[in-house]
Design a protein around this motif. Structure first.
Motif, PDB file in Angstrom:
ATOM      1  N   ALA A  12       0.829  -1.208   0.000  1.00  0.00           N
ATOM      2  CA  ALA A  12       0.000   0.000   0.000  1.00  0.00           C
ATOM      3  C   ALA A  12       0.861   1.256   0.000  1.00  0.00           C
ATOM      4  O   ALA A  12       0.531   2.247  -0.661  1.00  0.00           O
ATOM      5  CB  ALA A  12      -0.935  -0.002   1.199  1.00  0.00           C
ATOM      6  N   ASP A  13       1.943   1.241   0.748  1.00  0.00           N
ATOM      7  CA  ASP A  13       2.850   2.385   0.829  1.00  0.00           C
ATOM      8  C   ASP A  13       4.160   2.015   0.148  1.00  0.00           C
ATOM      9  O   ASP A  13       4.799   1.027   0.523  1.00  0.00           O
ATOM     10  CB  ASP A  13       3.100   2.770   2.289  1.00  0.00           C
ATOM     11  N   VAL A  14       4.548   2.805  -0.841  1.00  0.00           N
ATOM     12  CA  VAL A  14       5.711   2.430  -1.641  1.00  0.00           C
ATOM     13  C   VAL A  14       6.685   3.580  -1.781  1.00  0.00           C
ATOM     14  O   VAL A  14       6.390   4.729  -1.433  1.00  0.00           O
ATOM     15  CB  VAL A  14       5.279   1.949  -3.048  1.00  0.00           C
ATOM     16  N   LYS A  15       7.866   3.262  -2.309  1.00  0.00           N
ATOM     17  CA  LYS A  15       8.870   4.247  -2.682  1.00  0.00           C
ATOM     18  C   LYS A  15       9.030   4.214  -4.199  1.00  0.00           C
ATOM     19  O   LYS A  15       8.715   3.219  -4.851  1.00  0.00           O
ATOM     20  CB  LYS A  15      10.195   3.933  -2.000  1.00  0.00           C
ATOM     21  N   ALA A  16       9.538   5.305  -4.738  1.00  0.00           N
ATOM     22  CA  ALA A  16       9.682   5.393  -6.188  1.00  0.00           C
ATOM     23  C   ALA A  16      10.560   4.277  -6.739  1.00  0.00           C
ATOM     24  O   ALA A  16      10.307   3.746  -7.822  1.00  0.00           O
ATOM     25  CB  ALA A  16      10.256   6.761  -6.558  1.00  0.00           C
ATOM     26  N   ALA A  17      11.587   3.906  -5.985  1.00  0.00           N
ATOM     27  CA  ALA A  17      12.494   2.849  -6.450  1.00  0.00           C
ATOM     28  C   ALA A  17      11.761   1.525  -6.632  1.00  0.00           C
ATOM     29  O   ALA A  17      12.124   0.733  -7.505  1.00  0.00           O
ATOM     30  CB  ALA A  17      13.653   2.678  -5.476  1.00  0.00           C
ATOM     31  N   TYR A  18      10.733   1.272  -5.819  1.00  0.00           N
ATOM     32  CA  TYR A  18       9.974   0.033  -5.974  1.00  0.00           C
ATOM     33  C   TYR A  18       9.298  -0.006  -7.347  1.00  0.00           C
ATOM     34  O   TYR A  18       9.280  -1.043  -8.029  1.00  0.00           O
ATOM     35  CB  TYR A  18       8.893  -0.101  -4.908  1.00  0.00           C
ATOM     36  N   LEU A  19       8.702   1.130  -7.739  1.00  0.00           N
ATOM     37  CA  LEU A  19       8.004   1.188  -9.024  1.00  0.00           C
ATOM     38  C   LEU A  19       8.973   0.936 -10.174  1.00  0.00           C
ATOM     39  O   LEU A  19       8.627   0.257 -11.155  1.00  0.00           O
ATOM     40  CB  LEU A  19       7.319   2.541  -9.189  1.00  0.00           C
ATOM     41  N   ALA A  20      10.198   1.457 -10.055  1.00  0.00           N
ATOM     42  CA  ALA A  20      11.201   1.217 -11.087  1.00  0.00           C
ATOM     43  C   ALA A  20      11.580  -0.263 -11.155  1.00  0.00           C
ATOM     44  O   ALA A  20      11.721  -0.840 -12.236  1.00  0.00           O
ATOM     45  CB  ALA A  20      12.434   2.077 -10.820  1.00  0.00           C
ATOM     46  N   GLN A  21      11.728  -0.897  -9.992  1.00  0.00           N
ATOM     47  CA  GLN A  21      12.041  -2.322  -9.959  1.00  0.00           C
ATOM     48  C   GLN A  21      10.911  -3.141 -10.572  1.00  0.00           C
ATOM     49  O   GLN A  21      11.145  -4.082 -11.329  1.00  0.00           O
ATOM     50  CB  GLN A  21      12.303  -2.762  -8.523  1.00  0.00           C
ATOM     51  N   TRP A  22       9.679  -2.791 -10.240  1.00  0.00           N
ATOM     52  CA  TRP A  22       8.534  -3.543 -10.760  1.00  0.00           C
ATOM     53  C   TRP A  22       8.416  -3.412 -12.276  1.00  0.00           C
ATOM     54  O   TRP A  22       8.015  -4.361 -12.951  1.00  0.00           O
ATOM     55  CB  TRP A  22       7.246  -3.079 -10.084  1.00  0.00           C
ATOM     56  N   ALA A  23       8.753  -2.234 -12.804  1.00  0.00           N
ATOM     57  CA  ALA A  23       8.723  -2.055 -14.254  1.00  0.00           C
ATOM     58  C   ALA A  23       9.694  -3.017 -14.927  1.00  0.00           C
ATOM     59  O   ALA A  23       9.387  -3.613 -15.972  1.00  0.00           O
ATOM     60  CB  ALA A  23       9.069  -0.615 -14.609  1.00  0.00           C
ATOM     61  N   GLN A  24      10.864  -3.194 -14.334  1.00  0.00           N
ATOM     62  CA  GLN A  24      11.847  -4.125 -14.883  1.00  0.00           C
ATOM     63  C   GLN A  24      11.378  -5.573 -14.745  1.00  0.00           C
ATOM     64  O   GLN A  24      11.492  -6.375 -15.679  1.00  0.00           O
ATOM     65  CB  GLN A  24      13.183  -3.937 -14.183  1.00  0.00           C
ATOM     66  N   LEU A  25      10.852  -5.914 -13.579  1.00  0.00           N
ATOM     67  CA  LEU A  25      10.359  -7.277 -13.365  1.00  0.00           C
ATOM     68  C   LEU A  25       9.246  -7.624 -14.350  1.00  0.00           C
ATOM     69  O   LEU A  25       9.242  -8.704 -14.950  1.00  0.00           O
ATOM     70  CB  LEU A  25       9.830  -7.418 -11.931  1.00  0.00           C
ATOM     71  N   ALA A  26       8.289  -6.712 -14.519  1.00  0.00           N
ATOM     72  CA  ALA A  26       7.163  -6.977 -15.416  1.00  0.00           C
ATOM     73  C   ALA A  26       7.616  -7.074 -16.862  1.00  0.00           C
ATOM     74  O   ALA A  26       7.088  -7.891 -17.634  1.00  0.00           O
ATOM     75  CB  ALA A  26       6.108  -5.879 -15.261  1.00  0.00           C
ATOM     76  N   SER A  27       8.599  -6.274 -17.250  1.00  0.00           N
ATOM     77  CA  SER A  27       9.113  -6.337 -18.621  1.00  0.00           C
ATOM     78  C   SER A  27       9.747  -7.693 -18.903  1.00  0.00           C
ATOM     79  O   SER A  27       9.510  -8.305 -19.960  1.00  0.00           O
ATOM     80  CB  SER A  27      10.130  -5.214 -18.847  1.00  0.00           C
TER      81      SER A  27
END
Length: 348
Positions: free
Chosen positions: A152-167
Motif C-alpha cells: 500500500a505504501d511504496v517508494k519510487a524505487a519500488y516502481l522502477a524495480q517492478w517495471a523491470q520485473l514486469a518487462s
C-alpha cells in the motif's frame, strides 16, 4: 527432456484455502491433472480424499495428498503464518523452498500467502518489495498491472524495480519483446502527479532496460495504451476491484436489457455466442491467479471466490512459468540490468 529443460516437479496447491474450501480446489486440480500436470494437494487428508472420491478415476491421476490439518482462514491475520508452521500455505511454500514443488498456488488468504512466500522463499537480489502482477482485459487484448495489493505504501524505487520485473516477465512468459511501460498518474504530462509519481517518473526515464512510454491515465489501462502499467498496491487494488465490479454490473445491465421484451429476447439468442466470448475475456478465471513477482520462487495468488476453472488455469500457468525458468531469468536479467537503488530509497 532437453538439457535446458528443468526437472519435472509437481505444483503445490493450498487445496483447502479460499471461500469455498476444498471442493473447487480439488475439482480444478483434477481437471489440470487430466491434462498431465502433477499436483501436490496440501491440506487435511480426510477432507481432500473425500473430495477426490467425488471424481471418478482421480486415483489414477498424478495427484498426491500432503496431509496438514491446519489452515489459515480468510478471517484470520496474515501474521499468523509466523506461529503456525503446519498451516497448509506454509507447508506448500516449504515444498517449493525444498525443491519438491515447482510453484505454490493458493486461492486462500492472500495476505497469508504473501507473508508465507516472502518469509519462506525470500526476495530476489535487487528487489526491495515483491509485487502482485495481474492481467486485465483491454482494447488491444490484455494489459499487465502491478502492484495490485501487496504494497500500500511504496517508494519510487519500488516502481522502477517492478517495471523491470514486469518487462522481463512478459518477455519470458508471453514472448513480448520490449513491452511498453506506463506510470499511472492523473495526467499524461511529465509534470503531472504527486511527489511519488514525479520521483518514479524520473527514475523510469533513466532505465535503459525498459521501454518507458511515460505517464498514463486511468482510461489508458483499458485502451491498452501500454503493455504494462505500474502503480502502488493501494491504487492498483482499487483499479482491479473497480474493473471486476464494473464488468459484472455492465453484464447485468445487458442481461436485463435483453430480457426486457420478447423482441429483445429473440435478439439475445442471436448475439449469445458473441456475448459469451466477451464474458470469457472479462472473466478473471481465464488467468486463474496473479503471480507474486520478486520472490525467489513461484507463488500464485488467486481469488478467495475462485471456481474450479480458475484453479485449473492457475495451476497450468504456474507450471508454464516453471517450464520457462521464469525465476532464473528474472534473477539473471535483473543482475545485468537492475538500476542501483539510490541511498535515499534503500530498503532498511
Amino acid at each position: 527432456m532437453s538439457a535446458d529443460a528443468p526437472p519435472t516437479l509437481p505444483v503445490a496447491l493450498d487445496a483447502v484455502g479460499g471461500d469455498h474450501g476444498a471442493a473447487p480446489n480439488v475439482e480444478g486440480a483434477v481437471a489440470a491433472a487430466r491434462s498431465g500436470l502433477s499436483i501436490l494437494l496440501v491440506g487435511d487428508r480426510v477432507r481432500l480424499h473425500a473430495e477426490l472420491g467425488r471424481h471418478p478415476g482421480s486415483g489414477r491421476l498424478p495427484l498426491e495428498v500432503i496431509d496438514t490439518p491446519d489452515v489459515i482462514g480468510m478471517d484470520e491475520h496474515a501474521s499468523d503464518v509466523r506461529g503456525r508452521p503446519q498451516a497448509s500455505i506454509n507447508v506448500a511454500t516449504r515444498l517449493v523452498k525444498e525443491g519438491r514443488a515447482s510453484a505454490v498456488v493458493s486461492m486462500g488468504h492472500s495476505g497469508a500467502t504473501m507473508a508465507s512466500s516472502l518469509l519462506t522463499l525470500g526476495r530476489l537480489k535487487g528487489v526491495d518489495r515483491p509485487a502482485i502482477l495481474t492481467h486485465l482485459p483491454s482494447k488491444t487484448g490484455m494489459v499487465t498491472v502491478l502492484d495490485v495489493g501487496a504494497n500500500a505504501d511504496v517508494k519510487a524505487a519500488y516502481l522502477a524495480q517492478w517495471a523491470q520485473l514486469a518487462s522481463i516477465y512478459l518477455q519470458v512468459l508471453e514472448g513480448q519483446e520490449r513491452p511498453t511501460v506506463g506510470l499511472l498518474s492523473i495526467g499524461e504530462e511529465d509534470h503531472k502527479g504527486n511527489a511519488l509519481t514525479l520521483e518514479a517518473h524520473a527514475l523510469l526515464r533513466q532505465l535503459k532496460s525498459i521501454n518507458f512510454h511515460g505517464n498514463v491515465e486511468g482510461r489508458d489501462i483499458f485502451q491498452g495504451t501500454t503493455d504494462i502499467v505500474v502503480t502502488d498496491g493501494f491504487t492498483g487494488n482499487i483499479v482491479l476491484k473497480l474493473a471486476e465490479g464494473e464488468a459484472k454490473v455492465l453484464f447485468g445491465w445487458v442481461r436485463d436489457a435483453l430480457n426486457s421484451s420478447l423482441s429483445t429476447k429473440l435478439g439475445g439468442l442471436l448475439v449469445r455466442g458473441a456475448l459469451r466470448g466477451i464474458a470469457d475475456r472479462l472473466d478473471p478465471s481465464t488467468y486463474g491467479a496473479s503471480i507474486l513477482l520478486g520472490v525467489r520462487g513461484l507463488s500464485f495468488i488467486g481469488h478467495g471466490s475462485a471456481d474450479a476453472r480458475a484453479v485449473k488455469n492457475a495451476l497450468l500457468r504456474a507450471d508454464r512459468a516453471y517450464q520457462t525458468r521464469l525465476v532464473e531469468r528474472l534473477s539473471s536479467e535483473l543482475a545485468a540490468t537492475m538500476m542501483p537503488t539510490p541511498v535515499s530509497q534503500a530498503h532498511p
